[in-house]
Design a protein around this motif. Structure first.
Motif, PDB file in Angstrom:
ATOM      1  N   ILE A  83       2.639  10.303  -7.867  1.00 23.75           N
ATOM      2  CA  ILE A  83       3.891  11.013  -8.158  1.00 23.75           C
ATOM      3  C   ILE A  83       5.011   9.983  -8.306  1.00 23.75           C
ATOM      4  CG2 ILE A  83       3.401  13.289  -7.184  1.00 23.75           C
ATOM      5  CD1 ILE A  83       4.566  12.368  -4.563  1.00 23.75           C
ATOM      6  N   PRO A  84       4.950   9.141  -9.342  1.00 22.37           N
ATOM      7  CA  PRO A  84       5.873   8.003  -9.472  1.00 22.37           C
ATOM      8  C   PRO A  84       7.340   8.378  -9.518  1.00 22.37           C
ATOM      9  CG  PRO A  84       4.697   8.410 -11.534  1.00 22.37           C
ATOM     10  CD  PRO A  84       4.040   9.249 -10.485  1.00 22.37           C
ATOM     11  N   ILE A  85       7.674   9.552 -10.037  1.00 26.25           N
ATOM     12  CA  ILE A  85       9.093   9.918 -10.126  1.00 26.25           C
ATOM     13  C   ILE A  85       9.681  10.227  -8.750  1.00 26.25           C
ATOM     14  CG2 ILE A  85       8.891  10.800 -12.490  1.00 26.25           C
ATOM     15  CD1 ILE A  85       8.784  13.616 -11.320  1.00 26.25           C
ATOM     16  N   LYS A  86       8.859  10.367  -7.729  1.00 28.74           N
ATOM     17  CA  LYS A  86       9.330  10.660  -6.371  1.00 28.74           C
ATOM     18  C   LYS A  86       9.132   9.474  -5.429  1.00 28.74           C
ATOM     19  CE  LYS A  86      10.037  14.860  -7.801  1.00 28.74           C
ATOM     20  NZ  LYS A  86      11.403  15.323  -8.117  1.00 28.74           N
ATOM     21  N   ILE A 114      11.231  17.399   2.547  1.00 28.53           N
ATOM     22  CA  ILE A 114      11.381  17.111   1.116  1.00 28.53           C
ATOM     23  C   ILE A 114      10.562  18.077   0.282  1.00 28.53           C
ATOM     24  CG2 ILE A 114      10.987  15.376  -0.676  1.00 28.53           C
ATOM     25  CD1 ILE A 114      11.474  13.247   1.476  1.00 28.53           C
ATOM     26  N   PHE A 115       9.320  18.288   0.653  1.00 28.40           N
ATOM     27  CA  PHE A 115       8.461  19.175  -0.123  1.00 28.40           C
ATOM     28  C   PHE A 115       8.877  20.633   0.014  1.00 28.40           C
ATOM     29  CE2 PHE A 115       5.349  15.621   0.050  1.00 28.40           C
ATOM     30  CZ  PHE A 115       5.129  15.505  -1.297  1.00 28.40           C
ATOM     31  N   SER A 116       9.475  20.987   1.132  1.00 28.59           N
ATOM     32  CA  SER A 116       9.862  22.361   1.373  1.00 28.59           C
ATOM     33  C   SER A 116      11.143  22.753   0.635  1.00 28.59           C
ATOM     34  CB  SER A 116      10.058  22.620   2.866  1.00 28.59           C
ATOM     35  OG  SER A 116       8.842  22.443   3.557  1.00 28.59           O
ATOM     36  N   THR A 117      11.929  21.771   0.208  1.00 32.79           N
ATOM     37  CA  THR A 117      13.210  22.082  -0.419  1.00 32.79           C
ATOM     38  C   THR A 117      13.312  21.564  -1.852  1.00 32.79           C
ATOM     39  OG1 THR A 117      14.170  20.078   0.568  1.00 32.79           O
ATOM     40  CG2 THR A 117      14.421  22.150   1.780  1.00 32.79           C
ATOM     41  N   ARG A 118      13.219  20.246  -2.014  1.00 37.69           N
ATOM     42  CA  ARG A 118      13.536  19.650  -3.302  1.00 37.69           C
ATOM     43  C   ARG A 118      12.478  19.893  -4.372  1.00 37.69           C
ATOM     44  NH1 ARG A 118      16.673  13.979  -2.121  1.00 37.69           N
ATOM     45  NH2 ARG A 118      17.661  14.579  -0.182  1.00 37.69           N
ATOM     46  N   PHE A 119      11.211  20.083  -3.962  1.00 39.16           N
ATOM     47  CA  PHE A 119      10.153  20.205  -4.952  1.00 39.16           C
ATOM     48  C   PHE A 119       9.842  21.660  -5.300  1.00 39.16           C
ATOM     49  CE2 PHE A 119       7.919  15.959  -3.819  1.00 39.16           C
ATOM     50  CZ  PHE A 119       9.055  15.305  -4.249  1.00 39.16           C
ATOM     51  N   THR A 120      10.429  22.587  -4.560  1.00 40.78           N
ATOM     52  CA  THR A 120      10.100  23.990  -4.788  1.00 40.78           C
ATOM     53  C   THR A 120      10.890  24.529  -5.954  1.00 40.78           C
ATOM     54  OG1 THR A 120       9.692  24.274  -2.426  1.00 40.78           O
ATOM     55  CG2 THR A 120       9.992  26.265  -3.737  1.00 40.78           C
ATOM     56  N   LYS A 121      10.185  25.111  -6.924  1.00 41.23           N
ATOM     57  CA  LYS A 121      10.841  25.683  -8.084  1.00 41.23           C
ATOM     58  C   LYS A 121      11.272  27.106  -7.767  1.00 41.23           C
ATOM     59  CE  LYS A 121       8.132  23.003 -11.390  1.00 41.23           C
ATOM     60  NZ  LYS A 121       7.160  23.079 -12.493  1.00 41.23           N
ATOM     61  N   PRO A 122      12.338  27.593  -8.367  1.00 41.60           N
ATOM     62  CA  PRO A 122      12.781  28.951  -8.133  1.00 41.60           C
ATOM     63  C   PRO A 122      11.745  29.945  -8.655  1.00 41.60           C
ATOM     64  CG  PRO A 122      13.997  27.963  -9.956  1.00 41.60           C
ATOM     65  CD  PRO A 122      13.212  26.873  -9.318  1.00 41.60           C
ATOM     66  N   GLN A 123      11.609  31.046  -7.938  1.00 41.90           N
ATOM     67  CA  GLN A 123      10.656  32.066  -8.356  1.00 41.90           C
ATOM     68  C   GLN A 123      11.126  32.741  -9.648  1.00 41.90           C
ATOM     69  OE1 GLN A 123       7.803  32.715  -6.922  1.00 41.90           O
ATOM     70  NE2 GLN A 123       7.955  31.542  -5.029  1.00 41.90           N
ATOM     71  N   SER A 173       0.821  -1.208   0.000  1.00 33.67           N
ATOM     72  CA  SER A 173       0.000   0.000   0.000  1.00 33.67           C
ATOM     73  C   SER A 173       0.859   1.262   0.000  1.00 33.67           C
ATOM     74  CB  SER A 173      -0.947   0.005   1.202  1.00 33.67           C
ATOM     75  OG  SER A 173      -0.231  -0.029   2.423  1.00 33.67           O
ATOM     76  N   SER A 174       2.013   1.204   0.648  1.00 30.78           N
ATOM     77  CA  SER A 174       2.918   2.358   0.675  1.00 30.78           C
ATOM     78  C   SER A 174       3.452   2.658  -0.717  1.00 30.78           C
ATOM     79  CB  SER A 174       4.082   2.102   1.633  1.00 30.78           C
ATOM     80  OG  SER A 174       3.611   1.813   2.927  1.00 30.78           O
ATOM     81  N   TRP A 175       3.773   1.605  -1.466  1.00 34.16           N
ATOM     82  CA  TRP A 175       4.286   1.780  -2.823  1.00 34.16           C
ATOM     83  C   TRP A 175       3.188   2.278  -3.768  1.00 34.16           C
ATOM     84  CZ3 TRP A 175       8.843   2.257  -5.014  1.00 34.16           C
ATOM     85  CH2 TRP A 175       8.963   2.097  -6.399  1.00 34.16           C
ATOM     86  N   ILE A 176       2.010   1.668  -3.662  1.00 31.05           N
ATOM     87  CA  ILE A 176       0.897   2.047  -4.537  1.00 31.05           C
ATOM     88  C   ILE A 176       0.450   3.477  -4.256  1.00 31.05           C
ATOM     89  CG2 ILE A 176      -1.509   1.525  -5.132  1.00 31.05           C
ATOM     90  CD1 ILE A 176      -0.876  -1.419  -4.447  1.00 31.05           C
ATOM     91  N   ALA A 177       0.515   3.906  -2.984  1.00 32.33           N
ATOM     92  CA  ALA A 177       0.060   5.241  -2.610  1.00 32.33           C
ATOM     93  C   ALA A 177       0.802   6.336  -3.361  1.00 32.33           C
ATOM     94  CB  ALA A 177       0.229   5.452  -1.104  1.00 32.33           C
TER      95      ALA A 177
END
Length: 242
Positions: free
Chosen positions: A86-89, A233-242, A78-82
Motif C-alpha cells: 500500500i505505497p500511497i499510505k 487509521i484504518f477505522s477512520t481515514r481508509f473507510t469510504k462513505p456508504q 524492513s518496515s519500509w519494504i513491508a
C-alpha cells in the motif's frame, strides 16, 4: 559426518548459470519480461557479493556498536519494504510498521539469542545477524500481507474487528504452510546447510525447530501488533462513505 562443507571454485559456480540461461531463453521466446529477470539476476549477484564482503568485515570487527547498527538498518528497511503493498499510505503507517517489527521481531530475537542460545558475547555477529535477518524478514512479510488485506477489507466496508481477523489469517498463510511442509516437503535452509557441513541430522533438527518457532512467533506478534496499532487509521481515514 565430520567433513567440512566444500568450497565452490568460481569456475564451478559459473556452471550454476547454465540452467539460468535456459530459463531466460524460455522467457525471451515466450515474450515475457526476460530483461526484468536478467536485471533481477544481475542485482542479486551484485548484492550478494557486496553482502559477503560486508559480513566478512563485520564478523572480523566483532564490535557491538556495528552489530546494533546493522540490526537497526534491518528494522528500518524492513518496515519500509513491508508497506510496499500500500505505497500511497507508507508515510502514514511507517511508524506502526516500524514498532511492530521492532517489538515482535526484537522480542523473539532476544529470547532466541540470549535464552535459547545464550550467546557469548551477547552480540556475537556470526549468529545474531543471520538469525535477525530471518526474523525481521518474516515479520516484514507478515506485516506486509496484513496491511494489504486489512486495507482491502476496510475498503469493502468490512468492520474493523472482522477485517483484522481476516488480515491476520491471510498474513500467516505462508508461515502456517511452511510449518506443515517442513521435514515432509522441504528441508529448510539452516537444516540443509548444517547437514551439508557435517552436523548430525538430530542436532540440525533441534536448530530447525528453534528457527520455525522464532519465525512463527515473530510473524504473529508483528502482524497482530501492527493491526492493533493501525486501528485508528484504518477505522477512520481508509473507510469510504456508504
Amino acid at each position: 559426518m565430520g567433513h567440512d562443507i566444500q568450497n565452490i571454485p568460481l569456475l564451478n559456480l559459473a556452471l550454476s548459470f547454465i540452467p539460468v540461461l535456459f530459463a531466460l531463453a524460455i522467457l525471451f521466446k515466450w515474450s515475457l519480461e526476460s530483461s526484468n529477470a536478467l536485471y533481477a539476476l544481475a542485482r542479486m549477484l551484485v548484492q550478494l557479493l557486496l553482502v559477503g564482503y560486508l559480513l566478512s568485515y563485520i564478523f572480523n570487527a566483532d564490535n557491538a556498536a556495528i552489530v546494533i547498527t546493522v540490526l537497526a538498518i534491518m528494522v528500518f528497511a524492513s518496515s519500509w519494504i513491508a508497506l510496499g503493498t500500500i505505497p500511497i499510505k507508507r508515510n502514514l503507517l511507517y511508524k506502526q510498521a516500524f514498532l511492530s517489527i521492532l517489538v515482535g521481531g526484537g522480542f523473539t530475537l532476544l529470547v532466541i539469542t540470549q535464552g535459547v542460545l545464550n550467546l557469548k558475547p551477547w552480540y556475537l555477529p556470526q549468529i545474531i545477524i543471520p538469525l535477525a535477518g530471518m526474523i525481521f524478514a518474516n515479520a516484514m512479510n507478515s506485516v506486509s500481507l496484513a496491511a494489504e488485506r486489512i486495507h482491502a477489507e476496510i475498503d469493502r466496508h468490512v468492520s474493523y474487528l472482522e477485517a483484522r481477523r481476516i488480515a491476520l489469517h491471510a498474513s500467516l498463510i505462508p508461515v502456517i504452510n511452511s510449518l506443515f511442509a517442513v521435514g515432509l516437503v522441504s528441508l529448510p535452509g539452516m537444516m540443509t546447510g548444517q547437514i551439508l557441513s557435517g552436523v548430525s541430522p538430530l542436532i540440525a533438527v533441534r536448530y530447525q525447530i528453534m528457527v520455525m518457532c522464532m519465525i512463527f512467533a515473530s510473524s504473529v506478534l508483528s502482524a497482530a501488533f501492527f493491526l492493533v496499532l493501525a486501528k485508528p487509521i484504518f477505522s477512520t481515514r481508509f473507510t469510504k462513505p456508504q
